[in-house]
Design a protein around this motif. Structure first.
Motif, PDB file in Angstrom:
ATOM      1  N   ALA A   6       1.120  -1.710  -0.091  1.00 19.66           N
ATOM      2  CA  ALA A   6       0.273   0.177   0.403  1.00 19.66           C
ATOM      3  C   ALA A   6       0.790   1.408   0.032  1.00 19.66           C
ATOM      4  CB  ALA A   6      -0.463  -0.014   1.412  1.00 19.66           C
ATOM      5  N   ASP A   7       0.724   2.505  -0.675  1.00 21.07           N
ATOM      6  CA  ASP A   7       0.607   3.552  -0.481  1.00 21.07           C
ATOM      7  C   ASP A   7       0.443   4.341   0.541  1.00 21.07           C
ATOM      8  OD1 ASP A   7       2.362   3.303  -2.573  1.00 21.07           O
ATOM      9  OD2 ASP A   7       0.386   3.959  -3.958  1.00 21.07           O
ATOM     10  N   ILE A   8       1.007   5.292   1.581  1.00 21.12           N
ATOM     11  CA  ILE A   8       1.109   6.187   2.972  1.00 21.12           C
ATOM     12  C   ILE A   8       0.490   7.850   2.019  1.00 21.12           C
ATOM     13  CG2 ILE A   8       1.664   7.149   4.954  1.00 21.12           C
ATOM     14  CD1 ILE A   8       3.880   5.057   5.322  1.00 21.12           C
ATOM     15  N   GLU A   9      -0.668   7.724   1.722  1.00 19.75           N
ATOM     16  CA  GLU A   9      -1.335   8.343   1.467  1.00 19.75           C
ATOM     17  C   GLU A   9      -1.736   9.636   2.388  1.00 19.75           C
ATOM     18  OE1 GLU A   9      -3.768  10.348  -1.580  1.00 19.75           O
ATOM     19  OE2 GLU A   9      -2.166   8.488  -1.458  1.00 19.75           O
ATOM     20  N   ARG A  10      -1.504   9.272   3.450  1.00 21.36           N
ATOM     21  CA  ARG A  10      -1.656  10.764   4.569  1.00 21.36           C
ATOM     22  C   ARG A  10      -0.491   9.765   6.001  1.00 21.36           C
ATOM     23  NH1 ARG A  10      -7.424  12.506   5.344  1.00 21.36           N
ATOM     24  NH2 ARG A  10      -7.555  10.904   7.011  1.00 21.36           N
ATOM     25  N   GLY A  11       0.027   9.802   7.001  1.00 21.66           N
ATOM     26  CA  GLY A  11       0.430  10.302   7.617  1.00 21.66           C
ATOM     27  C   GLY A  11       1.650   9.747   8.210  1.00 21.66           C
ATOM     28  N   ASP A  12       2.455   9.639   9.202  1.00 19.61           N
ATOM     29  CA  ASP A  12       4.065   9.405   9.179  1.00 19.61           C
ATOM     30  C   ASP A  12       4.457   7.882   8.964  1.00 19.61           C
ATOM     31  OD1 ASP A  12       6.566   8.658   9.874  1.00 19.61           O
ATOM     32  OD2 ASP A  12       6.330  10.100  11.994  1.00 19.61           O
ATOM     33  N   PRO A  13       5.311   7.264   8.099  1.00 18.33           N
ATOM     34  CA  PRO A  13       5.659   5.983   8.237  1.00 18.33           C
ATOM     35  C   PRO A  13       6.213   5.899   9.920  1.00 18.33           C
ATOM     36  CG  PRO A  13       6.014   7.193   6.458  1.00 18.33           C
ATOM     37  CD  PRO A  13       6.142   8.567   7.544  1.00 18.33           C
ATOM     38  N   ALA A  14       6.899   6.845  10.551  1.00 17.02           N
ATOM     39  CA  ALA A  14       7.106   5.922  11.976  1.00 17.02           C
ATOM     40  C   ALA A  14       5.927   5.567  12.736  1.00 17.02           C
ATOM     41  CB  ALA A  14       7.730   7.059  11.919  1.00 17.02           C
ATOM     42  N   LEU A  15       4.527   6.194  12.678  1.00 20.55           N
ATOM     43  CA  LEU A  15       3.318   5.942  13.270  1.00 20.55           C
ATOM     44  C   LEU A  15       3.080   4.150  13.571  1.00 20.55           C
ATOM     45  CD1 LEU A  15       0.866   7.213  14.752  1.00 20.55           C
ATOM     46  CD2 LEU A  15      -0.038   5.953  12.399  1.00 20.55           C
ATOM     47  N   VAL A  16       3.373   4.317  15.472  1.00 22.68           N
ATOM     48  CA  VAL A  16       3.290   3.346  15.754  1.00 22.68           C
ATOM     49  C   VAL A  16       1.984   2.580  15.826  1.00 22.68           C
ATOM     50  CG1 VAL A  16       3.542   1.452  17.942  1.00 22.68           C
ATOM     51  CG2 VAL A  16       5.753   3.385  17.074  1.00 22.68           C
ATOM     52  N   ILE A  17       2.216   1.586  15.576  1.00 18.74           N
ATOM     53  CA  ILE A  17       0.680   0.304  15.078  1.00 18.74           C
ATOM     54  C   ILE A  17       0.816  -0.730  15.790  1.00 18.74           C
ATOM     55  CG2 ILE A  17      -1.448  -0.803  14.047  1.00 18.74           C
ATOM     56  CD1 ILE A  17      -0.563   2.115  12.756  1.00 18.74           C
ATOM     57  N   SER A  18      -0.406  -0.900  17.063  1.00 18.19           N
ATOM     58  CA  SER A  18      -0.225  -1.897  17.947  1.00 18.19           C
ATOM     59  C   SER A  18      -1.318  -2.885  18.202  1.00 18.19           C
ATOM     60  CB  SER A  18      -0.868  -0.786  19.664  1.00 18.19           C
ATOM     61  OG  SER A  18      -1.598  -0.414  20.064  1.00 18.19           O
ATOM     62  N   GLY A  19      -2.533  -2.762  17.308  1.00 20.22           N
ATOM     63  CA  GLY A  19      -3.228  -3.717  16.970  1.00 20.22           C
ATOM     64  C   GLY A  19      -4.286  -3.789  16.237  1.00 20.22           C
ATOM     65  N   VAL A  20      -5.453  -4.552  16.183  1.00 22.20           N
ATOM     66  CA  VAL A  20      -5.725  -4.276  14.421  1.00 22.20           C
ATOM     67  C   VAL A  20      -7.311  -4.359  15.618  1.00 22.20           C
ATOM     68  CG1 VAL A  20      -4.530  -4.677  13.102  1.00 22.20           C
ATOM     69  CG2 VAL A  20      -5.677  -6.899  13.975  1.00 22.20           C
ATOM     70  N   GLY A  21      -8.012  -4.348  14.594  1.00 21.64           N
ATOM     71  CA  GLY A  21      -9.680  -4.334  15.092  1.00 21.64           C
ATOM     72  C   GLY A  21     -10.259  -4.342  14.011  1.00 21.64           C
ATOM     73  N   PRO A  22     -11.551  -4.124  14.372  1.00 19.48           N
ATOM     74  CA  PRO A  22     -12.723  -3.916  12.993  1.00 19.48           C
ATOM     75  C   PRO A  22     -12.817  -2.572  13.054  1.00 19.48           C
ATOM     76  CG  PRO A  22     -14.025  -5.255  15.007  1.00 19.48           C
ATOM     77  CD  PRO A  22     -12.885  -5.018  15.235  1.00 19.48           C
ATOM     78  N   VAL A  23     -13.775  -2.333  12.147  1.00 21.67           N
ATOM     79  CA  VAL A  23     -13.408  -0.510  12.022  1.00 21.67           C
ATOM     80  C   VAL A  23     -14.526   0.389  12.642  1.00 21.67           C
ATOM     81  CG1 VAL A  23     -15.795  -0.725  10.149  1.00 21.67           C
ATOM     82  CG2 VAL A  23     -14.172   1.197  10.283  1.00 21.67           C
ATOM     83  N   GLU A  24     -16.010  -0.716  12.883  1.00 19.65           N
ATOM     84  CA  GLU A  24     -16.189  -0.234  13.866  1.00 19.65           C
ATOM     85  C   GLU A  24     -16.010  -0.375  15.568  1.00 19.65           C
ATOM     86  OE1 GLU A  24     -18.236  -3.894  13.752  1.00 19.65           O
ATOM     87  OE2 GLU A  24     -17.518  -2.650  12.521  1.00 19.65           O
ATOM     88  N   GLU A  25     -14.914  -0.909  15.987  1.00 17.71           N
ATOM     89  CA  GLU A  25     -15.055  -0.936  17.447  1.00 17.71           C
ATOM     90  C   GLU A  25     -13.239  -0.783  17.427  1.00 17.71           C
ATOM     91  OE1 GLU A  25     -15.621  -4.927  18.024  1.00 17.71           O
ATOM     92  OE2 GLU A  25     -17.364  -4.706  17.914  1.00 17.71           O
ATOM     93  N   ALA A  26     -12.463  -0.182  16.492  1.00 21.03           N
ATOM     94  CA  ALA A  26     -11.234  -0.037  16.763  1.00 21.03           C
ATOM     95  C   ALA A  26     -10.525   1.639  17.649  1.00 21.03           C
ATOM     96  CB  ALA A  26     -10.618   0.816  15.155  1.00 21.03           C
ATOM     97  N   ILE A  27     -10.314   0.870  18.682  1.00 18.18           N
ATOM     98  CA  ILE A  27      -9.203   2.354  19.546  1.00 18.18           C
ATOM     99  C   ILE A  27      -8.391   3.372  18.839  1.00 18.18           C
ATOM    100  CG2 ILE A  27     -10.547   0.974  21.097  1.00 18.18           C
ATOM    101  CD1 ILE A  27      -7.452  -0.511  21.964  1.00 18.18           C
ATOM    102  N   ALA A  28      -7.615   3.746  19.652  1.00 21.37           N
ATOM    103  CA  ALA A  28      -6.236   4.518  19.802  1.00 21.37           C
ATOM    104  C   ALA A  28      -5.422   3.220  18.706  1.00 21.37           C
ATOM    105  CB  ALA A  28      -6.191   5.624  20.333  1.00 21.37           C
ATOM    106  N   GLY A  29      -4.215   3.306  18.265  1.00 24.44           N
ATOM    107  CA  GLY A  29      -3.835   2.518  18.318  1.00 24.44           C
ATOM    108  C   GLY A  29      -3.503   1.177  17.156  1.00 24.44           C
ATOM    109  N   THR A  30      -4.528   1.343  15.881  1.00 26.33           N
ATOM    110  CA  THR A  30      -4.981  -0.258  15.333  1.00 26.33           C
ATOM    111  C   THR A  30      -5.629   0.597  14.133  1.00 26.33           C
ATOM    112  OG1 THR A  30      -7.745   0.492  16.336  1.00 26.33           O
ATOM    113  CG2 THR A  30      -6.570  -0.806  17.811  1.00 26.33           C
ATOM    114  N   LEU A  31      -5.140  -0.530  13.466  1.00 28.17           N
ATOM    115  CA  LEU A  31      -5.094  -0.323  12.046  1.00 28.17           C
ATOM    116  C   LEU A  31      -6.594  -0.968  11.822  1.00 28.17           C
ATOM    117  CD1 LEU A  31      -4.228  -0.322   9.440  1.00 28.17           C
ATOM    118  CD2 LEU A  31      -3.386  -2.576   9.975  1.00 28.17           C
ATOM    119  N   VAL A  32      -7.229  -0.872  10.757  1.00 27.68           N
ATOM    120  CA  VAL A  32      -8.532  -1.314  10.320  1.00 27.68           C
ATOM    121  C   VAL A  32      -8.411  -1.459   8.890  1.00 27.68           C
ATOM    122  CG1 VAL A  32      -9.226  -0.889  11.946  1.00 27.68           C
ATOM    123  CG2 VAL A  32      -9.657   0.374  10.273  1.00 27.68           C
TER     124      VAL A  32
END
Length: 345
Positions: free
Chosen positions: A24-50
Motif C-alpha cells: 500500500a501507499d501511505i497517502e496520509r500519515g507518518d511512516p514512523a507511526l506505531v500500530i499496536s493492534g488490529v480490529g474491526p472498523v466500528e470497534e477500533a481504538i487508538a493505535g489500531t489498524l482497520v
C-alpha cells in the motif's frame, strides 16, 4: 472464569512496515507511526489498524477511532482526518497479508509442548515419517504410510494403510484419510473425511448391489478443506482436487469428481459423482451440482442454486435450475410483480 487469549498480541510495528507488507501507499500519515493492534472498523481504538471495502460499513468508517485505515482510493476521502490512510487496490487482500505477518499462528495453529511423536500415538513400524513430523496423542498411522517433514497429524486422526502425505501439511483432529495421495501444504481441518467409499449401488427391485469403489483421492498442493467436509474416493478413476483450491466446512464431494485449480467452494455445497469443475470456479453455499456435468473455467454459481446442465466458461449462473444471472433476476422480478398484483386484487 478467566478470559483466555488464544493468539498472542503482536509486537507494535510502524505504519511504514504495514504499508510494505500490504503493498500500500501511505497517502496520509507518518511512516514512523506505531500500530499496536488490529480490529474491526466500528470497534477500533487508538493505535489500531482497520480495513474498509464494504460500503455497508461506510457510516462506521467516517466515525472510526482507528489510527490507520487500509482503503481503496475511491473511499480514501471518507477516512476521518485523525487516521492515517493506506491506499491499496484490494483492501481485503492487503489486510490478509498484514494479518499473516502479525498472527502467523492463526494461519496454521502451532503445536506446543509435545514430542515429535506422542507416546500415546499408534504408528506402525512400517510407516515412513520424515524428520520433523509431529503426531499427537491418539492419532493412528497405519502400515506403509509415508508422511513428509513438517507435517502435523493432530489428536485422534487416522491415516489408513498406504496413504501418502507431503510436506508441511496439517491433518486436523479426528480427521480420517484413506486411499489418498496428498501434496504439500495441504490443510485438512478437524473432522474431514477423505477417501471413504463413494455412494455406488446397482439398484434393482430385488435389492441394491454395492459397487466396489476402487479409485483414489488425489489432493494437490496448497489445498485447504474445511471441518467435517467429505471427499469420496473414485469409483473407477480418481477423485481429484486441484492445486490451491479452498473448500469450506460441511461440503460433500462425490466419487470421480474432478475439481480444478484455485476453485472456491462454500459451505454445504454438494457435488455429485463424476462432475467436473474447471479452474477458478466459485460455488456459493448450499448449492448442488448434478453428476456428470461440467462447470467451465472461471464460472460463478450463486448460493442455493442447482446446477443440472453444463455451465460455460466464465458464466455467472444462479437459481434452481441454474440459469444466467440476468435471466434469473428478470424471472424473479416478474414473479414479484405477479405476486404484488395478486395481493392487490
Amino acid at each position: 472464569m478467566s478470559d483466555p487469549i488464544f493468539f498472542k498480541q503482536p509486537e507494535p510495528v510502524t505504519l511504514g512496515q504495514i504499508a510494505e507488507w500490504a503493498g500500500a501507499d501511505i497517502e496520509r500519515g507518518d511512516p514512523a507511526l506505531v500500530i499496536s493492534g488490529v480490529g474491526p472498523v466500528e470497534e477500533a481504538i487508538a493505535g489500531t489498524l482497520v480495513f474498509f471495502d464494504n460500503t455497508a460499513y461506510l457510516d462506521k468508517l467516517t466515525s472510526t477511532e482507528a489510527a490507520a485505515v487500509l482503503v481503496a482510493a475511491k473511499h480514501k476521502g471518507k477516512v476521518p482526518d485523525s487516521a492515517a490512510v493506506l491506499v491499496c487496490k484490494e483492501p481485503y487482500r492487503s489486510w490478509a497479508l498484514v494479518l499473516a505477518k502479525l498472527y502467523p499462528e492463526a494461519m496454521v495453529p502451532a503445536t506446543k509442548g509435545v514430542a515429535a511423536i506422542s507416546e500415546r500415538a499408534i504408528v506402525d513400524p512400517s510407516a515412513a515419517l520424515e524428520a520433523g513430523v509431529i503426531v499427537e496423542a491418539g492419532a493412528v498411522i497405519a502400515a506403509g504410510v509415508e508422511i513428509g517433514s513438517g507435517t502435523v497429524v493432530r489428536a485422534n486422526a487416522v491415516i489408513a494403510e498406504g496413504v501418502r502425505i507431503g510436506r508441511d501439511c496439517v491433518v486436523g483432529a479426528n480427521a480420517s484419510v484413506q486411499h489418498a495421495i496428498i501434496g504439500n501444504k495441504v490443510y485438512l481441518h478437524p473432522g474431514v473425511c477423505v477417501g471413504q467409499d463413494g455412494f455406488g449401488y446397482a439398484m434393482g427391485p430385488g435389492g441394491h448391489i454395492k459397487v466396489p469403489q476402487i479409485g483414489r483421492v488425489i489432493i494437490q498442493d496448497n489445498v485447504e478443506i474445511g471441518a467435517n467436509t467429505t471427499v469420496d474416493r473414485g469409483a473407477n478413476r480418481d477423485t481429484v482436487i486441484g492445486e490451491g483450491t479452498k473448500i469450506d466446512n460441511q461440503v460433500q464431494i462425490g466419487h470421480n469428481v474432478v475439481i480444478g485449480r484455485h476453485c472456491v467452494i462454500v459451505s454445504q455445497v454438494g457435488i455429485s459423482g463424476s462432475a467436473t469443475l474447471e479452474d477458478y470456479v466459485a460455488i456459493g453455499g448450499q448449492s448442488g451440482v448434478r453428476g456428470h456435468v461440467t462447470i467451465g473455467m472461471g464460472a460463478q454459481i450463486a448460493a442455493v442454486s442447482v446446477v443440472s446442465e453444463d455451465i460455460p466458461a466464465g458464466g455467472r449462473y444462479g437459481g434452481a435450475p441454474a440459469k444466467p444471472v440476468k435471466q434469473w433476476f428478470r424471472e424473479m422480478a416478474m414473479l414479484r410483480k405477479l405476486a404484488e398484483r395478486g395481493n392487490a386484487t
